[in-house]
Design a protein around this motif. Structure first.
Motif, mmCIF file in Angstrom:
data_model
loop_
_atom_site.group_PDB
_atom_site.id
_atom_site.type_symbol
_atom_site.label_atom_id
_atom_site.label_comp_id
_atom_site.label_asym_id
_atom_site.label_seq_id
_atom_site.Cartn_x
_atom_site.Cartn_y
_atom_site.Cartn_z
ATOM 1 N N LEU A 579 0.853 -1.176 0.000
ATOM 2 C CA LEU A 579 0.000 0.000 0.000
ATOM 3 C C LEU A 579 0.892 1.230 0.000
ATOM 4 C CD1 LEU A 579 -2.686 -1.046 2.651
ATOM 5 C CD2 LEU A 579 -2.603 -1.550 0.218
ATOM 6 N N TRP A 580 0.568 2.191 -0.861
ATOM 7 C CA TRP A 580 1.388 3.390 -1.031
ATOM 8 C C TRP A 580 0.552 4.624 -0.682
ATOM 9 C CZ3 TRP A 580 6.456 2.847 -3.087
ATOM 10 C CH2 TRP A 580 6.776 1.557 -3.579
ATOM 11 N N ARG A 581 1.302 5.673 -0.286
ATOM 12 C CA ARG A 581 0.627 6.927 0.017
ATOM 13 C C ARG A 581 1.594 8.086 -0.214
ATOM 14 N NH1 ARG A 581 -2.716 8.541 5.540
ATOM 15 N NH2 ARG A 581 -3.741 10.404 4.660
ATOM 16 N N VAL A 582 1.027 9.159 -0.813
ATOM 17 C CA VAL A 582 1.803 10.376 -1.026
ATOM 18 C C VAL A 582 1.446 11.362 0.079
ATOM 19 C CG1 VAL A 582 2.304 12.284 -2.587
ATOM 20 C CG2 VAL A 582 1.821 10.013 -3.513
ATOM 21 N N ARG A 583 2.465 11.824 0.808
ATOM 22 C CA ARG A 583 2.244 12.797 1.870
ATOM 23 C C ARG A 583 3.474 13.691 1.965
ATOM 24 N NH1 ARG A 583 0.454 10.761 7.728
ATOM 25 N NH2 ARG A 583 -1.441 10.311 6.539
ATOM 26 N N ASN A 584 3.180 14.988 1.884
ATOM 27 C CA ASN A 584 4.242 15.993 2.012
ATOM 28 C C ASN A 584 5.361 15.788 0.990
ATOM 29 O OD1 ASN A 584 2.861 17.084 4.216
ATOM 30 N ND2 ASN A 584 3.902 15.677 5.665
ATOM 31 N N GLY A 585 4.976 15.469 -0.231
ATOM 32 C CA GLY A 585 5.951 15.345 -1.311
ATOM 33 C C GLY A 585 6.761 14.082 -1.284
ATOM 34 N N THR A 586 6.445 13.172 -0.404
ATOM 35 C CA THR A 586 7.169 11.902 -0.353
ATOM 36 C C THR A 586 6.200 10.763 -0.599
ATOM 37 O OG1 THR A 586 6.866 11.714 2.031
ATOM 38 C CG2 THR A 586 8.896 12.793 1.234
ATOM 39 N N LEU A 587 6.773 9.705 -1.106
ATOM 40 C CA LEU A 587 5.988 8.508 -1.426
ATOM 41 C C LEU A 587 6.471 7.377 -0.542
ATOM 42 C CD1 LEU A 587 3.862 7.198 -3.302
ATOM 43 C CD2 LEU A 587 5.722 6.675 -4.886
ATOM 44 N N ARG A 588 5.567 6.876 0.276
ATOM 45 C CA ARG A 588 5.932 5.830 1.212
ATOM 46 C C ARG A 588 5.005 4.627 1.012
ATOM 47 N NH1 ARG A 588 9.442 7.768 4.969
ATOM 48 N NH2 ARG A 588 9.585 10.045 5.173
ATOM 49 N N SER A 589 5.499 3.465 1.474
ATOM 50 C CA SER A 589 4.708 2.251 1.301
ATOM 51 C C SER A 589 4.837 1.362 2.506
ATOM 52 C CB SER A 589 5.172 1.485 0.064
ATOM 53 O OG SER A 589 6.478 0.967 0.253
ATOM 54 N N CYS A 590 3.858 0.476 2.645
ATOM 55 C CA CYS A 590 3.914 -0.549 3.681
ATOM 56 C C CYS A 590 3.383 -1.845 3.109
ATOM 57 C CB CYS A 590 3.102 -0.138 4.908
ATOM 58 S SG CYS A 590 1.319 -0.082 4.629
ATOM 59 N N PRO A 591 3.956 -2.998 3.451
ATOM 60 C CA PRO A 591 3.515 -4.270 2.886
ATOM 61 C C PRO A 591 2.308 -4.812 3.619
ATOM 62 C CG PRO A 591 5.396 -4.635 4.312
ATOM 63 C CD PRO A 591 5.136 -3.135 4.331
ATOM 64 N N VAL A 592 1.551 -5.615 2.913
ATOM 65 C CA VAL A 592 0.465 -6.382 3.516
ATOM 66 C C VAL A 592 1.056 -7.646 4.107
ATOM 67 C CG1 VAL A 592 -1.687 -7.614 3.079
ATOM 68 C CG2 VAL A 592 -1.234 -5.440 1.934
ATOM 69 N N SER A 593 0.682 -7.942 5.319
ATOM 70 C CA SER A 593 1.195 -9.143 5.966
ATOM 71 C C SER A 593 0.570 -10.359 5.294
ATOM 72 C CB SER A 593 0.868 -9.120 7.466
ATOM 73 O OG SER A 593 1.297 -10.316 8.077
ATOM 74 N N LEU A 594 1.429 -11.152 4.638
ATOM 75 C CA LEU A 594 0.937 -12.288 3.854
ATOM 76 C C LEU A 594 1.059 -13.603 4.591
ATOM 77 C CD1 LEU A 594 2.435 -11.287 0.400
ATOM 78 C CD2 LEU A 594 0.103 -10.926 1.219
ATOM 79 N N GLY A 595 1.851 -13.642 5.621
ATOM 80 C CA GLY A 595 1.978 -14.869 6.399
ATOM 81 C C GLY A 595 2.510 -16.003 5.558
ATOM 82 N N GLU A 596 1.805 -17.106 5.539
ATOM 83 C CA GLU A 596 2.257 -18.288 4.799
ATOM 84 C C GLU A 596 2.199 -18.109 3.287
ATOM 85 O OE1 GLU A 596 -0.587 -21.611 4.721
ATOM 86 O OE2 GLU A 596 -1.850 -20.361 6.034
ATOM 87 N N TYR A 597 1.583 -17.043 2.805
ATOM 88 C CA TYR A 597 1.459 -16.807 1.367
ATOM 89 C C TYR A 597 2.482 -15.787 0.865
ATOM 90 C CZ TYR A 597 -3.057 -18.868 2.526
ATOM 91 O OH TYR A 597 -4.060 -19.691 3.007
ATOM 92 N N HIS A 598 3.528 -15.599 1.601
ATOM 93 C CA HIS A 598 4.491 -14.545 1.265
ATOM 94 C C HIS A 598 5.302 -14.848 0.003
ATOM 95 C CE1 HIS A 598 6.912 -17.501 3.482
ATOM 96 N NE2 HIS A 598 7.943 -17.026 2.808
ATOM 97 N N SER A 599 5.356 -16.106 -0.435
ATOM 98 C CA SER A 599 6.193 -16.464 -1.593
ATOM 99 C C SER A 599 5.398 -16.592 -2.882
ATOM 100 C CB SER A 599 6.927 -17.777 -1.314
ATOM 101 O OG SER A 599 5.989 -18.828 -1.076
ATOM 102 N N MET A 600 4.263 -16.007 -2.941
ATOM 103 C CA MET A 600 3.435 -16.126 -4.142
ATOM 104 C C MET A 600 3.720 -14.987 -5.119
ATOM 105 S SD MET A 600 -0.244 -17.428 -2.806
ATOM 106 C CE MET A 600 -0.403 -19.030 -1.993
#
Length: 1844
Positions: A579-600
């Motif tokens: 998930l990404w978001r633009v705030r104050n001229g910067t672009l930041r992201s955070c991952p979705v916790s995939l757990g056991e499905y992280h290698s898909m």
């Protein structure tokens, strides 16, 4: 050696291997080290009589490798004077293949195999030496051993270029080197730098030459010393291979004559070129191999000087402004286009690049507006040709350009995808879809398939995005120059174009408002980058600004902006969802916790539509493992996971059931969510619709390939689906129906063909499919899939049939209507590069990459092969798919071949060469050899062939003369890949790289072309549609363009090469212009004449009937150029400027529907052509293309230099052309145009000469005093009937009446009347008075007549038979009036559908007739009824003869049968026709004999005991029924006689024929002694052994399969069979002493064989490539010429070359004595050029007599001693054969004009003899000179020589 850095800048090879130690190198033979006085250093000398036995080998072991990677190999050496040397380089290619590159002065020609290249090395000579002068005069270096003044040489070989060009391989490294004797070598080195040995270090420093520029001076340790003040090139030779300056006709290594004025190696300089020198015709033997063109000096053109443009008379004057410099503008004048394009065209300034036509870009289909880009390609330049013309100019003159502008409009594109098939969008209204097609964005209406285009990208479009209301469209392109464009969707114009230092754009997403745009690509460090732009102001003309960007290491397949918050985005890729978001001229992201499905591997994401509350947002994601994830957007956690599994299959060996985690899921490629359902596209090809709880699939659609894209429309009623196989369609959710919008090829489209009648288009693609498209609906109609790769396709011009060629060489013919494979041909061995049908649909052609060309019969369903010619088309696949072009009149075929420098124009019906054009020598100023790329015929009326060549030019070449008419340069920036000319010859279409250009064909405008872009890959083929209303171009996709050119103006079409004239009618007849109309047969005036599809025929209307209906007057052929007539006086040019000439333009009426004239009416206007009957009894003249020279004058009687002694043979093609009167002892027959009267008791002959054409039939009066003969007329005249007085052998009357040939002749029983019957083309029966031969009466019958006969008892009765039945004729005489009454009676129905072919009377009451089905019918003459029939033969009966109660039948089954018919005569005629068996009547077959051919003539005595029968085999048989025997009276050849020669003792002569027979005749009696027959082969040449001993006398014969057969006369058996050739043998000759046999093949190879054991003694390749026409051997001591040998022999070839050799076969010596080459202009005839013939003078063998096609028609006498031509004798015609007599200095010369010319060579006296009816092909004097043979087709005439 892992690193290559140690090899830079060069590698000293001798030092690298420590040569002096000989540990890593080897030496063999005489290899010594000494000091060179010239170089003042140590060098190695390699000497030895055999080069292969003395050498230096580096490295020593073959399993080792030098591993030198330098591109250039330098060798510093000096060939030993007077010796040969050889150098071998073993080079490794990247593919692991080891290729040997060899060069030597021993090699005479370049040779190439897959692993060996052999280059001839031509040694240079010291400056100002005699050798240098010789080399200059011969325009090349010295062939053979090095001259005595040979210098030290620096040789540079470009190894990378050599492997790439000659073998299409990539160079890897130099493996080993072998230097063989004889030479002195200083050193060798390799380098990646192009070094100049003539530049010192100080000079290089001053000029700025350094290794960073890829050049520099040669290293000091490798340099040659130069004294102070000296010049390097005056002392040494520098040879570069390949040479950039010299145009080489063959691949050789030799010194470049150019010397740089400035001693600089800069690539931008122009070397000085020497002026060309004239070449003498006669040269020393060592100069026989000459170069076509040496490097020349171009004259510099000042920048302020106007280009010189010259005129070409045939095509009009080219005009230009002299102050314009666009012909030579520099590349830096091309400017980069603006960052934002608009819809208005940019015009060019007249003073700068006025002729730069710009690029047309279409944004909106309805707008019709165009945009010109300034970075357009360079415009063409007219190259100066002889005869410059000063042209006036005016700055005020308005420029003329090609109109309309634009002339093309892109209408449709067939294609989807390119960079991706995962990108397609719905418009908000749901009535259109937007998708990429390579570099173009297409918007298609789903209801009408109407398209409009967004053009501007220069590479494939990889991403698309719409804003919420689909008013703004964003697009990005792939590749290294990734740009993003923002478009106004509704207007179609580009609002913005920008880059953010990213490439490989993979995804774009627009915010709902259109204010934010997000994209994913890679930066220049190949790191993934996410960029967010602000597009708020873009629709108002504002700029696009970057809001934020971020680099990331995670994989991103797609990114989407949340519709509820334009600052938020979501992306997915391998192992992550972020998930990404633009705030104050910067672009930041955070991952979705995939757990056991992280290698898909996650493929797509989609937001659920619904509440604006962020906490309730659901995000859906799909994966390649088949999982569908529900993600809580606010909590960034997985809420639910579902998986798509395949249907379970029960297997006995599977114990474990698939579960959610262990089963193979179905990969999901795309997901799209609406408010009510979710759509998924998966790898199994299914589009599935799910409810949002994914409980079950409620709708699905299966596709042909994996579904790569799904998109739900905004109203949720339609779902768009795209597949990775290039299909695009949509599913109607409400109606549950599926519609396909577009299908496309998934790889490059290689070629196409258009069916103009049905508007179908067939394409072949690299994806392995052949597809048929509807050009109107864009729907795919058929799809042909093959394991083989298709390469080329072609539609039949009228039928629903197309051909396809494949990479394996297979050619398949398909019938579309029945979806059936009609034929499959496998004669090709390489990839098919060209296919074509002739426009008339009769023939089909194919060519492959190995040089083969095939001709097929396309008129039959099997498409049988007619001929396959090898090595005639240039090898390689560069000219695919349209390597073959057929002229519009179906007469000529053009292609590039046999080499890439040659254009061949061949006869389309036989593939015989008509014209060869060498494009490499057309431009003498070009610094490189030009090769031909493409050819294209203009309409046949222009007689132009267009050729695209490698120097980016198009040449206009005359198809008749091969002369260069015009050339256009700088056609495209890249090579021209396709050519096409419109049918009216007004426009030229070219394709180069990604652009299409339309040109004014005549180049008469200031701006002659317009350019159009759109393709993202090179265009493979472009052409006009058959209706000339469109253009098709293919490459990455299929582009269909509208061709908007205005119709041709019949008044003043300045693009037409035809003259325009006006006429005016009298005022009384022409009150208004509109009344001047031409009326058709139905009486309706034609207001507007249909425009012609081709220029009008050349017709001159001599009179115009202005009265009445204004119909056309008489029309006669006119030799002048066609002119247009302008109706009325107001619209045409003024009479002051143009003369008033009455010429009408005649057009072909194709579609007259507006005129209310039916097609039936048009057909009735045409003359009905006669149909040739299917009956062998009917006479058909043999095909004869020769014409008699009317200027030939026969010598006066008694003064002839030769006298006709005997005619050998009988014309089996005649019908009834033999007569025999046993009571009077008359026996006569025809041969050619001669009537031979033979006396059977003595065997002597008398010859009746009066005809010039083939005699068809003979007849004789009953008293045998008068004979009549008939032959066809010449040059379209009527047939000629000659009446001969047999007492004195003179012709006392000639009559001409019949337009066609004469089928039959007959005299009445009392000799009062004479009847003649015409053939099928003019079936008339003419009755003549046999005393005065005045025409009494004539009748035209309804069908062909085959035979005629008078009643034997009543002179006034006669009968004819023919196709329509029997004709009973009665002659009515009333005073001086004679009338012929004819009654036609059809053949009885009991016989079936038959033709009556022959007839004969039995007294006057009965008539026998024969049919073409073998039946004999009996007719009652009184009632004119047939009352009985029986089957007398299985075939057609053509001869019927009755004597008493005996009936003779002869048929095409070769049976001659004698019947007893007495019982038939006693049968009472019945009402109904009965069969013999039904009537109880016995017809007895008494005897039968099988002959050697079909019976065509017969004559018997009154008792039918004996007679003579003629057959089609050319034999006259004496038949004796009493003994049941048959004896040959006259023998002849049925087919063409190829050779006739005397034995050395003149007791026999031999002939050979196309039918494979060799016949030996007795010279005393002219009777056949023995015949040797070889089946299914043609015998092309024969010769006698020189022995005079009859026991050892042999005949050698050469055959079409390449074999030689030796026949011994004494045993009448074949003694030996040899196979020295793999092609047809064209010449054979025993050596003068008989020790060897010399034979020549059609490919020019000469083979010397032993007649003892058949072994090949020697193979001579000097004439390779040209057919050898003659070989002759003579006894002659060769000491006078400085050579050893006791005999000389010569060979002449079709390329006008003669080689003379000195030989001593016992010592195995054969040396070239002289080489003669005779010049000639391009041959312009429709047939093949005259042969090249040469022979030794019998009285003086040091003289060689030559004749052949050349500058003049002449005989040339060449002295071997003086090395020059000492005498010439002019000839009126080209010679086809000649022979020299050993006495009286006589020469016999034959010509195609049927004239035998006897010439006395000393004084030039001559006599003409015209006794032949065809072209003379052979003439030979006997060894004593007393007899002469002449041959024309199968006519053999033997002459007695008297002398002049």
């Amino acid at each position: 050696m892992a690193s290559k850095g140690w090899q830079h800048p060069y590698v000293n090879i001798f030092k690298h291997v420590r040569l002096e130690d000989w540990k890593r190198s080897a030496k063999e033979g005489e290899v010594t080290s000494c000091t060179s006085k010239t170089l003042k250093c140590s060098v190695f000398h390699i000497r030895g009589p055999v080069p292969a036995n003395s050498y230096i080998l580096i490295p020593k072991n073959s399993n080792q490798s030098l591993g030198l990677t330098g591109r250039y190999f330098y060798l510093l050496f000096r060939p030993t004077p007077g010796k040969y040397f050889v150098v071998h380089l073993d080079v490794s290619a990247e593919e692991g293949l080891v290729v040997r590159i060899s060069f030597s002065n021993m090699f005479k020609e370049f040779k190439s195999t897959a692993t060996w290249l052999q280059f001839p090395f031509l040694c240079g000579a010291a400056k100002d030496s005699v050798y240098e002068s010789t080399a200059k005069s011969a325009r090349h270096g010295l062939v053979g051993p090095a001259p005595s003044s040979v210098r030290w040489t620096c040789l540079m070989l470009d190894l990378q270029y050599t492997l790439s060009v000659y073998l299409n391989r990539c160079y890897s490294n130099l493996k080993s080197i072998k230097l063989c004797a004889n030479m002195a070598v200083k050193n060798m080195f390799t380098s990646d730098l192009l070094l100049d040995p003539g530049v010192s270090f100080s000079e290089a420093k001053l000029m700025g030459l350094s290794s960073s520029h890829g050049t520099g001076p040669i290293p000091r340790e490798m340099s040659f010393p130069v004294p102070k003040g000296g010049y390097w090139h005056d002392l040494y030779d520098y040879i570069r291979f390949p040479s950039e300056g010299t145009k080489l006709p063959f691949d050789s290594i030799q010194k470049d004559d150019s010397r740089p004025d400035s001693r600089c190696l800069s690539k931008t300089r122009s070397p000085t070129r020497k002026e060309s020198r004239s070449v003498n015709l006669s040269k020393p033997v060592q100069d026989r191999v000459s170069l076509i063109q040496q490097i020349t000096t171009p004259k510099s053109l000042p920048s302020n000087r106007a280009p010189m443009v010259t005129n070409i008379p045939e095509l009009g004057v080219v005009s230009t402004h002299k102050d314009r410099e666009w012909l030579y503008h520099n590349g830096d004048e091309n400017r980069q286009g603006s960052t934002c394009s608009d819809s208005h065209p940019l015009t060019s300034c007249p003073s700068c690049e006025a002729d730069d036509e710009g690029v047309h870009v279409y944004v909106h289909a309805e707008d019709g507006c165009s945009t010109h880009r300034e970075e357009s390609e360079e415009e063409f330049g007219c190259t100066p040709v002889p005869h410059p013309v000063h042209l006036s100019s005016s700055k005020e003159t308005r420029q003329q350009k090609l109109l309309p502008d634009p002339i093309l409009r892109l209408n449709r594109i067939i294609g989807f995808g390119g960079a991706t098939t995962k990108c397609a969008l719905w418009t908000k209204s749901g009535d259109a879809v937007v998708y990429p097609c390579h570099a173009i964005i297409v918007s298609m209406m789903i209801s009408s398939n109407q398209q409009r285009f967004f053009i501007g990208h220069t590479d494939k479009v990889s991403a698309l995005a719409f804003n919420g209301n689909t008013s703004i469209l964003a697009s990005a392109q792939s590749g290294n120059h990734s740009v993003v464009r923002v478009w106004n969707y509704h207007k179609g114009n580009c609002l913005a174009m920008f880059r953010t230092h990213a490439h490989s754009f993979s995804s774009l997403s627009f915010s709902y408002s259109g204010g934010i745009l997000c994209g994913v690509g890679k930066d220049r460090h190949n790191k993934r980058m996410v960029v967010v732009w602000s597009t708020v102001n873009v629709s108002k003309g504002g700029e696009v600004t970057t809001l934020a960007k971020a680099h990331t290491d995670v994989d991103i397949n797609t990114i989407k902006i949340a519709f509820f918050d334009e600052t938020r985005m979501v992306s997915c890729g391998r192992d992550n969802i972020r998930l990404w978001r633009v705030r104050n001229g910067t672009l930041r992201s955070c991952p979705v916790s995939l757990g056991e499905y992280h290698s898909m591997d996650f493929t797509d994401v989609a937001f659920e539509e619904g509440s604006q509350n962020l906490d309730e947002r659901i995000l859906f994601a799909s994966s390649r493992s088949g999982h569908i994830f529900e993600i809580d957007y606010s909590r960034v956690v997985i809420r639910n996971v579902r998986r798509l599994l395949p249907a379970q299959q029960q297997h006995a060996d599977r114990r474990e059931k698939w579960t959610f985690n262990n089963g193979p899921g179905i990969p999901i490629n795309s997901i799209s969510v609406s408010s009510s359902f979710c759509a998924t596209g998966s790898e199994d090809g299914f589009l599935r619709l799910w409810p949002l709880d994914f409980s079950a699939v409620f709708l699905e659609a299966e596709h042909e390939g994996p579904v790569s894209l799904v998109s739900v429309s905004s109203d949720s009623l339609q779902v768009l689906a795209g597949t990775s196989t290039g299909n695009l369609g949509f599913l109607d959710v409400r109606g549950r129906g599926y519609s396909t919008l577009m299908r496309s090829h998934t790889d490059t489209v290689l070629g196409f063909s258009v069916d103009g009648l049905r508007r179908h288009l067939t394409t072949a693609s690299s994806d392995g499919t052949v597809r048929i498209w509807n050009m109107d609906s864009l729907q795919q109609l058929y799809d042909f899939v093959s394991e083989d790769s298709p390469c080329s396709v072609a539609f039949h011009p009228s039928e629903q049939v197309f051909i396809c060629g494949f990479s394996s060489g297979i050619v398949r013919v398909f019938d579309i209507s029945s979806a059936k494979l009609l034929a499959e041909h496998k004669q090709h061995r390489g990839e098919i590069v060209g296919l074509a049908f002739s426009p008339d649909g009769e023939f089909m052609y194919s060519a492959d990459s190995q040089g083969s060309l095939a001709l097929y019969n396309a008129s039959e369903e099997e498409h049988d092969v007619i001929r396959v010619a090898c090595n005639v088309v240039a090898r390689g696949t560069e000219r695919a798919p349209d390597a073959l072009k057929v002229s519009s009149d179906s007469r000529c075929l053009a292609f590039v071949g046999p080499s890439e420098y040659i254009i061949t124009i061949a006869d389309s019906r036989s593939l015989d060469e008509l014209l060869l054009v060498d494009v490499s020598i057309l431009d003498v100023d070009s610094p490189r050899v030009d090769s031909a790329l493409k050819v294209c015929f203009s309409p046949a009326s222009t007689e132009h062939l267009l050729v695209a060549i490698s120097s980016n030019k198009i040449l206009w070449v005359s198809t008749k003369t091969g002369r260069l008419l015009r050339e256009v340069s700088k056609v495209h920036k890249h090579e021209c890949s396709s050519l096409a000319v419109s049918e009216d010859a007004r426009f030229l279409l070219t394709a180069g790289h990604n652009a299409v250009k339309v040109w004014d064909y005549n180049m008469l405008l200031d701006i002659n072309s317009q350019m159009f872009i759109g393709h993202s890959q090179p265009i493979r083929q472009v052409s006009f549609t058959p209706d000339q209303l469109g253009v098709v171009s293919v490459g990455d996709a299929i582009f269909l363009w509208d061709f908007l050119a205005h119709p041709a103006d019949p008044v003043a079409d300045r693009c037409s090469p035809l003259r325009v004239s006006s006429i005016s009618a009298p005022k009384s007849d022409q009150p208004e212009a509109k009344e001047s109309t031409v009326q058709m047969s139905n009486g309706m005036p034609r207001q507007t004449a249909p425009l012609p599809s081709s220029p009008p025929p050349q017709l001159d209307v001599s009179t115009i009937d202005q009265a009445g209906e204004g119909g056309l007057g008489s029309v006669s052929i006119c030799d002048e150029a066609p002119n247009f007539q302008v109706p009325g006086t107001g619209s045409g040019p003024s009479s002051q400027s143009r003369p008033a000439v009455s010429f009408l333009k005649v057009t072909e009426l194709v579609d007259l529907a507006p005129l209310n004239t039916s097609r039936k009416d048009i057909v009735e206007l045409k003359e009905k052509k006669p149909v040739r009957p299917d009956c062998y009894r009917h006479f058909f003249p043999r095909c004869n293309t020769s014409t008699l020279d009317q200027a030939a004058v026969a010598p006066q009687q008694g003064q002839e230099g030769i006298k006709l002694k005997a005619v050998i043979g009988y014309n089996g093609n005649g019908r009834g052309n033999m007569v025999w009167s046993p009571d009077q002892g008359l026996f006569a027959y025809s041969c050619g145009c001669l009537v031979v009267v033979e006396y059977l008791h003595t065997g002597s002959q008398r010859h009746l000469q009066g005809h010039s054409e083939e005699i068809s039939c003979l007849t004789v009066t009953n008293d045998a005093q008068t004979l009549a003969s008939a032959a066809g007329g010449s040059n379209g005249t009527r047939s000629l009937i000659c009446i001969w007085d047999l007492q004195n052998g003179t012709c006392h009357k000639t009559i001409s009446y019949h337009r066609g040939a004469v089928q039959s002749l007959a005299f009445s029983r009392d000799d009062r009347f004479f009847i003649s019957v015409g053939d099928f083309s003019d079936p008339k029966v003419a009755l003549w008075n046999s005393k005065t031969f005045q025409l009494l009466s004539s009748v035209t019958v309804s069908g062909p007549i085959h035979d005629v006969a008078f009643s034997p008892s009543t002179a006034s009765q006669l009968a004819c038979v023919g196709s329509q039945g029997a004709y009973f004729c009665l002659i009515h005489t009333q005073g001086s009036e004679v009338d012929l009454k004819v009654q036609r009676v059809k053949a009885p129905v009991e016989m079936g559908d038959v033709e009556l072919t022959a007839l004969c009377y039995h007294m006057d009451s009965f008539l026998f007739t024969a049919t073409n089905q073998g039946h004999v019918g009996v007719w009652d003459v009184t009632t004119q009824r047939c009352f009985m029939t029986w089957e007398a033969d299985e075939g057609e009966i053509g001869v019927l003869l009755c004597r008493g109660n005996r009936l003779l039948t002869g048929s095409n089954t070769r049976w001659l049968r004698l019947w007893e018919v007495g019982a038939v005569l006693g049968v009472k005629p019945r009402e109904k026709v009965c069969h013999v068996e039904d009537s109880g009547t016995m017809v007895v077959l008494k005897q039968e004999i099988m002959l050697d051919g079909t019976a065509v003539s017969a004559a018997f005595d009154n008792t039918m005991d004996m007679g003579i029968v003629g057959t089609t085999a050319g034999t006259l048989w004496y038949i004796n029924w009493c003994d049941n025997t048959n004896t040959r009276l006259v023998s002849g050849h049925k087919n063409k006689v190829n050779d006739a020669v005397f034995s050395s003792d003149e007791r026999h002569f031999a002939t050979c024929s196309e039918d494979g027979s060799v016949r030996v005749w007795s010279a005393l009696s002219n009777e056949l002694v023995v015949q040797f027959q070889v089946l299914n082969q043609a015998c092309g040449c024969i010769c006698w052994s020189p022995s005079c001993n009859e026991d050892s006398m042999c005949v050698a014969a050469g055959y079409s399969d390449g074999t030689l057969r030796i026949f011994r006369l004494a045993s009448s058996e074949m003694e030996m069979k040899l196979q020295p050739h793999n092609v047809a043998v064209t010449a054979v000759q025993y050596s003068a002493d008989g020790h060897v046999i010399l034979s020549a093949g059609k490919n020019g190879l000469l083979v010397v064989s032993s007649p003892v054991n058949g072994a090949t003694v020697r193979v001579i390749r000097d004439h390779k490539g040209a057919t050898i026409t003659s070989i002759q051997c003579v006894n002659k001591q060769c000491k006078d010429f400085g050579l050893e040998g006791n005999e000389m022999w010569l060979a002449a070839s079709d390329d006008r070359r003669v080689s003379v050799w000195a030989a001593d076969w016992m010592k195995d010596k054969c040396d070239l004595l002289d080489w003669l080459t005779f010049p000639a202009l391009a041959y312009i005839g429709d047939d093949s050029p005259p042969p090249s013939l040469a022979a030794f003078c019998p009285t003086d063998p040091s003289l060689v007599v030559y004749t052949g096609y050349g500058v003049e028609k002449e005989l040339s006498f060449y002295s071997l001693a003086k090395k020059q031509i000492i005498k010439k004798i002019a000839l009126p015609h080209w010679a086809t054969c000649f022979s020299l007599s050993c006495k009286s200095q006589l020469i016999a010369v034959g010509s195609k004009e049927r004239v035998l010319k006897l010439i006395e060579s000393a004084g030039g006296r001559f006599q003409d003899f015209v006794q032949h009816s065809d072209s003379l092909q052979t003439c030979h004097f006997s060894p004593s000179g007393t007899l002469l043979f002449t041959v024309a087709y199968n006519e053999i005439l033997l002459w007695e020589v008297k002398g002049l």
